[in-house]
Design an enzyme around this catalytic site. Structure first.
Site, PDB file in Angstrom:
ATOM      1  N   GLU A 118      -5.189 -19.449  18.399  1.00 57.71           N
ATOM      2  CA  GLU A 118      -5.106 -19.693  19.837  1.00 57.71           C
ATOM      3  C   GLU A 118      -4.584 -21.090  20.131  1.00 57.71           C
ATOM      4  O   GLU A 118      -3.832 -21.295  21.099  1.00 57.71           O
ATOM      5  CB  GLU A 118      -6.474 -19.500  20.472  1.00 57.71           C
ATOM      6  CG  GLU A 118      -6.928 -18.040  20.488  1.00 57.71           C
ATOM      7  CD  GLU A 118      -8.251 -17.861  21.199  1.00 57.71           C
ATOM      8  OE1 GLU A 118      -8.254 -17.254  22.285  1.00 57.71           O
ATOM      9  OE2 GLU A 118      -9.283 -18.336  20.665  1.00 57.71           O
ATOM     10  N   GLU A 138     -11.651 -12.574  16.149  1.00 58.17           N
ATOM     11  CA  GLU A 138     -12.898 -12.629  16.906  1.00 58.17           C
ATOM     12  C   GLU A 138     -13.621 -11.292  17.001  1.00 58.17           C
ATOM     13  O   GLU A 138     -14.863 -11.250  16.969  1.00 58.17           O
ATOM     14  CB  GLU A 138     -12.625 -13.180  18.321  1.00 58.17           C
ATOM     15  CG  GLU A 138     -12.329 -14.666  18.370  1.00 58.17           C
ATOM     16  CD  GLU A 138     -10.870 -15.011  18.149  1.00 58.17           C
ATOM     17  OE1 GLU A 138     -10.468 -16.156  18.401  1.00 58.17           O
ATOM     18  OE2 GLU A 138     -10.107 -14.121  17.706  1.00 58.17           O
TER      19      GLU A 138
END
Length: 264
Positions: A118, A138
């Site tokens: 990210e 995640e």
């Protein structure tokens, strides 16, 4: 610029290139609370006033990882409230990277997983070592991307491919990321930093206000309809017309010399 950040190594060149190295190699540059605080402290001012900075290059210390994501050892045992408070720091840092008034280049020198991926996606574009790996893992940990991953990855690789990558959590290579449009250039590991520095140097050599206005026009125009984007573009363009750098650029062209831009 003095190096005042416990988890970051920073160096500002005379040309205005700010090198930022994620500096926790012993844990593969995982993002703990302090690194979130450091990134926020560094990038939030760049949203509003870049000062002498013309371009930022972000990379990781060591040769194993760009960033392994959030520091799960630190997070182990956190209450829900502590987790959310920490994540708010991460959000503020990552959003500031995305909103930086100057270009931010990621030089991904190894694994970029979860928050590390990210972080790379939050930058304006990415150069990657040939052996770099990416993943948004995640969902394999009971959470989901929360620092721009579900928004930036689809905008880079397309909705359907992003859904596959995020919902499975599987890793992908630098060459795949290049083929999909997420990575701008794949380099031999030993050549990565030099390639990224060359591009950053080319940006630093251009008129600072022109670079900033062009970035703003792209950044915000893509989130609007075409006519609104065009209106934003011409407003940004007109801000460069009244600058000393515009006069210098034209003068230097006529005199067949390299322009000396001052950011005014």
């Amino acid at each position: 610029m003095s190096n005042q950040y416990p988890t970051l190594a920073t160096e500002l060149s005379d040309a205005g290139l700010l090198r930022v190295t994620l500096n926790r190699p012993e844990v593969r540059n995982a993002i703990n609370t302090q690194m979130g605080v450091d990134l926020r402290a560094l990038f939030v001012p760049l949203v509003f006033d870049a000062g002498e900075v013309r371009c930022v290059l972000v990379t990781g210390a060591g040769d194993k990882a760009f960033c392994a994501g959030g520091d799960l050892k630190e997070r182990n045992g956190m209450t829900d409230g502590q987790w959310r408070a920490q994540h708010a720091v991460f959000e503020e840092a990552f959003y500031a990277i995305m909103d930086s008034s100057v270009p931010v280049i990621a030089a991904v020198n190894g694994a970029a997983y979860a928050g590390g991926c990210e972080l790379a996606l939050a930058c304006d574009f990415i150069y990657a070592a040939k052996d770099a790996r990416f993943a948004l893992t995640e969902t394999t940990l009971g959470i989901m991307p929360g620092c721009g991953g579900t928004q930036n990855l689809p905008r880079s690789v397309g909705e359907r491919r992003a859904k596959e990558l995020i919902l499975t959590g599987r890793a992908f290579s630098a060459s795949e990321a290049f083929d999909w449009g997420m990575v701008n250039r794949v380099c031999e590991p030993a050549e990565l930093l030099a390639a990224a520095l060359e591009t950053a140097g080319a940006i630093c050599a251009n008129a600072p206000m022109s670079v900033r206005q062009a970035k703003r026009s792209i950044h915000y125009g893509l989130n609007a309809d075409l006519r609104t984007g065009l209106a934003f573009e011409i407003e940004s363009y007109n801000r460069t017309v009244v600058t000393e750098d515009r006069l210098e650029g034209v003068r230097a062209f006529g005199e067949k010399r390299k322009p000396q831009f001052k950011g005014r």
